[in-house]
Design a protein around this motif. Sequence first.
Motif, PDB file in Angstrom:
ATOM      1  N   LEU A 327       0.740  -1.392   0.234  1.00  0.00           N
ATOM      2  CA  LEU A 327      -0.572   0.120   0.196  1.00  0.00           C
ATOM      3  C   LEU A 327       0.633   1.336  -0.390  1.00  0.00           C
ATOM      4  N   ILE A 328       0.556   2.544  -0.763  1.00  0.00           N
ATOM      5  CA  ILE A 328       1.095   3.316  -0.876  1.00  0.00           C
ATOM      6  C   ILE A 328       0.519   4.807  -0.419  1.00  0.00           C
ATOM      7  N   ALA A 329       1.040   5.485   0.697  1.00  0.00           N
ATOM      8  CA  ALA A 329       0.224   6.188   0.985  1.00  0.00           C
ATOM      9  C   ALA A 329       0.606   8.031   0.197  1.00  0.00           C
ATOM     10  N   PHE A 330      -0.420   9.195  -0.080  1.00  0.00           N
ATOM     11  CA  PHE A 330       0.322  10.069  -0.020  1.00  0.00           C
ATOM     12  C   PHE A 330      -0.561  11.781   0.896  1.00  0.00           C
ATOM     13  N   GLY A 331       0.401  12.124   1.290  1.00  0.00           N
ATOM     14  CA  GLY A 331      -0.382  13.125   2.199  1.00  0.00           C
ATOM     15  C   GLY A 331      -0.048  14.171   1.755  1.00  0.00           C
ATOM     16  N   ARG A 332       0.661  14.768   1.530  1.00  0.00           N
ATOM     17  CA  ARG A 332       0.028  16.461   0.696  1.00  0.00           C
ATOM     18  C   ARG A 332      -0.711  16.541  -0.307  1.00  0.00           C
ATOM     19  N   PRO A 333       0.013  15.148  -1.520  1.00  0.00           N
ATOM     20  CA  PRO A 333      -0.984  15.703  -2.315  1.00  0.00           C
ATOM     21  C   PRO A 333      -2.559  15.666  -2.150  1.00  0.00           C
ATOM     22  N   PHE A 334      -2.768  14.328  -1.095  1.00  0.00           N
ATOM     23  CA  PHE A 334      -3.920  14.104  -0.900  1.00  0.00           C
ATOM     24  C   PHE A 334      -4.837  15.519   0.213  1.00  0.00           C
ATOM     25  N   ILE A 335      -4.094  16.356   0.573  1.00  0.00           N
ATOM     26  CA  ILE A 335      -4.465  17.208   0.787  1.00  0.00           C
ATOM     27  C   ILE A 335      -5.432  18.481  -0.146  1.00  0.00           C
ATOM     28  N   ALA A 336      -4.988  18.368  -0.686  1.00  0.00           N
ATOM     29  CA  ALA A 336      -5.146  19.864  -1.872  1.00  0.00           C
ATOM     30  C   ALA A 336      -5.333  18.291  -2.881  1.00  0.00           C
ATOM     31  N   ASN A 337      -5.773  17.746  -3.331  1.00  0.00           N
ATOM     32  CA  ASN A 337      -6.383  16.545  -4.736  1.00  0.00           C
ATOM     33  C   ASN A 337      -7.591  15.486  -3.567  1.00  0.00           C
ATOM     34  N   PRO A 338      -8.688  16.059  -3.697  1.00  0.00           N
ATOM     35  CA  PRO A 338      -9.733  14.743  -2.883  1.00  0.00           C
ATOM     36  C   PRO A 338     -10.355  14.005  -3.568  1.00  0.00           C
ATOM     37  N   ASP A 339      -9.850  14.253  -5.298  1.00  0.00           N
ATOM     38  CA  ASP A 339     -10.064  13.100  -6.055  1.00  0.00           C
ATOM     39  C   ASP A 339      -8.579  12.642  -6.421  1.00  0.00           C
ATOM     40  N   LEU A 340      -7.349  12.306  -5.559  1.00  0.00           N
ATOM     41  CA  LEU A 340      -5.870  12.256  -6.067  1.00  0.00           C
ATOM     42  C   LEU A 340      -6.384  10.924  -6.913  1.00  0.00           C
ATOM     43  N   PRO A 341      -6.614  10.327  -6.335  1.00  0.00           N
ATOM     44  CA  PRO A 341      -6.906   8.405  -7.544  1.00  0.00           C
ATOM     45  C   PRO A 341      -7.562   8.180  -7.995  1.00  0.00           C
ATOM     46  N   GLU A 342      -8.555   8.952  -8.633  1.00  0.00           N
ATOM     47  CA  GLU A 342      -8.891   9.566 -10.270  1.00  0.00           C
ATOM     48  C   GLU A 342      -7.788  10.283 -11.347  1.00  0.00           C
ATOM     49  N   ARG A 343      -6.950  11.542 -10.383  1.00  0.00           N
ATOM     50  CA  ARG A 343      -5.879  12.275 -11.056  1.00  0.00           C
ATOM     51  C   ARG A 343      -4.358  10.735 -11.370  1.00  0.00           C
ATOM     52  N   ILE A 344      -4.589  10.227  -9.624  1.00  0.00           N
ATOM     53  CA  ILE A 344      -3.224   9.072 -10.428  1.00  0.00           C
ATOM     54  C   ILE A 344      -3.768   8.832 -11.806  1.00  0.00           C
ATOM     55  N   ALA A 345      -4.789   7.775 -11.934  1.00  0.00           N
ATOM     56  CA  ALA A 345      -5.354   7.113 -12.653  1.00  0.00           C
ATOM     57  C   ALA A 345      -5.343   7.377 -14.422  1.00  0.00           C
ATOM     58  N   HIS A 346      -4.911   9.126 -14.119  1.00  0.00           N
ATOM     59  CA  HIS A 346      -5.435   9.249 -15.784  1.00  0.00           C
ATOM     60  C   HIS A 346      -4.595  10.623 -15.815  1.00  0.00           C
ATOM     61  N   SER A 347      -3.355  10.291 -14.909  1.00  0.00           N
ATOM     62  CA  SER A 347      -2.422  11.548 -14.867  1.00  0.00           C
ATOM     63  C   SER A 347      -2.904  12.552 -15.694  1.00  0.00           C
ATOM     64  N   TRP A 348      -3.730  12.973 -14.669  1.00  0.00           N
ATOM     65  CA  TRP A 348      -3.921  14.312 -14.528  1.00  0.00           C
ATOM     66  C   TRP A 348      -2.992  14.744 -13.815  1.00  0.00           C
ATOM     67  N   PRO A 349      -3.181  16.920 -13.947  1.00  0.00           N
ATOM     68  CA  PRO A 349      -2.317  17.476 -13.113  1.00  0.00           C
ATOM     69  C   PRO A 349      -2.954  17.312 -11.510  1.00  0.00           C
ATOM     70  N   PHE A 350      -1.970  17.657 -10.836  1.00  0.00           N
ATOM     71  CA  PHE A 350      -2.154  17.998  -8.874  1.00  0.00           C
ATOM     72  C   PHE A 350      -2.387  19.099  -9.094  1.00  0.00           C
ATOM     73  N   ASN A 351      -3.369  19.993  -7.643  1.00  0.00           N
ATOM     74  CA  ASN A 351      -3.713  21.105  -7.336  1.00  0.00           C
ATOM     75  C   ASN A 351      -2.382  20.867  -6.211  1.00  0.00           C
ATOM     76  N   PRO A 352      -1.762  22.430  -6.797  1.00  0.00           N
ATOM     77  CA  PRO A 352      -0.858  23.291  -5.362  1.00  0.00           C
ATOM     78  C   PRO A 352      -1.125  22.880  -3.804  1.00  0.00           C
ATOM     79  N   VAL A 353      -1.052  22.082  -2.430  1.00  0.00           N
ATOM     80  CA  VAL A 353      -1.281  22.591  -1.818  1.00  0.00           C
ATOM     81  C   VAL A 353      -0.395  23.431  -1.105  1.00  0.00           C
TER      82      VAL A 353
END
Length: 374
Positions: A327-353
């Motif tokens: 299992l892999i945890a993502f801290g700060r990226p999850f703070i700024a990206n509530p839809d983080l799994p979808e962003r990872i799946a589709h290689s969408w850009p991340f919101n900055p924290v």
Amino acid sequence: MKNLVLFDNVRLGPYTLRNRIVLPPLTRSRSSQPGNIPNDLMADYYRQRTGAGLMVTEGTQIEPRGQGYAWTPGIHSPEQVEGWRRVIDAVHAEGGIIFLQLWHVGRVSHTSLQPGGAAPVAPSAIPADNVKVFIETGPGQGALALPSPPRALTTAEVKELVQLYAQAARNALDAGFDGVEIHSANGYLVNQFISAHTNRRDDEYGGSLQNRLRFLREVTQAVADVVGKDRMGVRFAPLFATTEEDRVYLGLVEEDPHKTYIEAVKVLEEVGIAYLSLAEADWENAPELPEDFRADVRKAFSGKILYAGKYTPERGVRVVEAGWGDLIAFGRPFIANPDLPERIAHSWPFNPVDPATMYGGTDKGYTDYPAYQD
């Protein structure tokens, strides 16, 4: 879809996780006052992030003396249990799986946060240095402060603390949590018992490494007896220092971190818990865990292994494919990206924290981060 391995279903105890992506414990200091009570704003925050396969709450103090930072939630009062129940209902309505992190800061606290203004408690009366705590200076206002000098716990008080962990676990089940995680990392109470830097006791809880691991063993077993060993995890933060600057980490860099933590992992294996969480240092140029240590952890522990730190999706995939972690945890990226799994799946850009809204405040920088709009 890229990073496919992160989207495998994973069996964790009685649960089937929808993916390998974890929301790790992230202190946000938004509980309602007085009473450090979880609230509807927190329910919305966690509900937004139910795309994670597993969610672990922010550190939650098991008793009033366990608090080290302003506005962090607890799990020791009926009002707190009821507040968490609202959070869990929101998460479960979205199909999420959520564990509570059981937290006691020990010496990393301030008299203003302690009942009656008393000294913080610790294995030994050794002050914490190289760290600051966040205290309330007025309604909704706070400031950093040095921790207050602690007093040493008596042997009887140590045994009482083991039962306080067990009671907090009962409260977590009463609130509806799917499981619990014991915070044994980052220089807090359980970690303070493990470390020779902070444990100078001459009773059964101090001295040899096996004695220093006794509190970890007793707390883990007591909690497992309450929630079931297949519904719990423990978090460690082993640090392998390479420079003197790296060694300044709450004063808890062990002389032999490899030996110390492999022996600690063996304790968890004997109890038979569901997962081990390894929090890696996350500052710039921080040392990574050595490959031989990762391999030895895998040999010593048969449950699931979770890694957290400055992970990118690509680095997470490498750890899983190497067989070191599940299992892999993502801290700060999850703070700024509530839809983080979808962003990872589709290689969408991340919101900055936004670092200014990390601790305390309102919905700003908490529940107002937008989901991706294609």
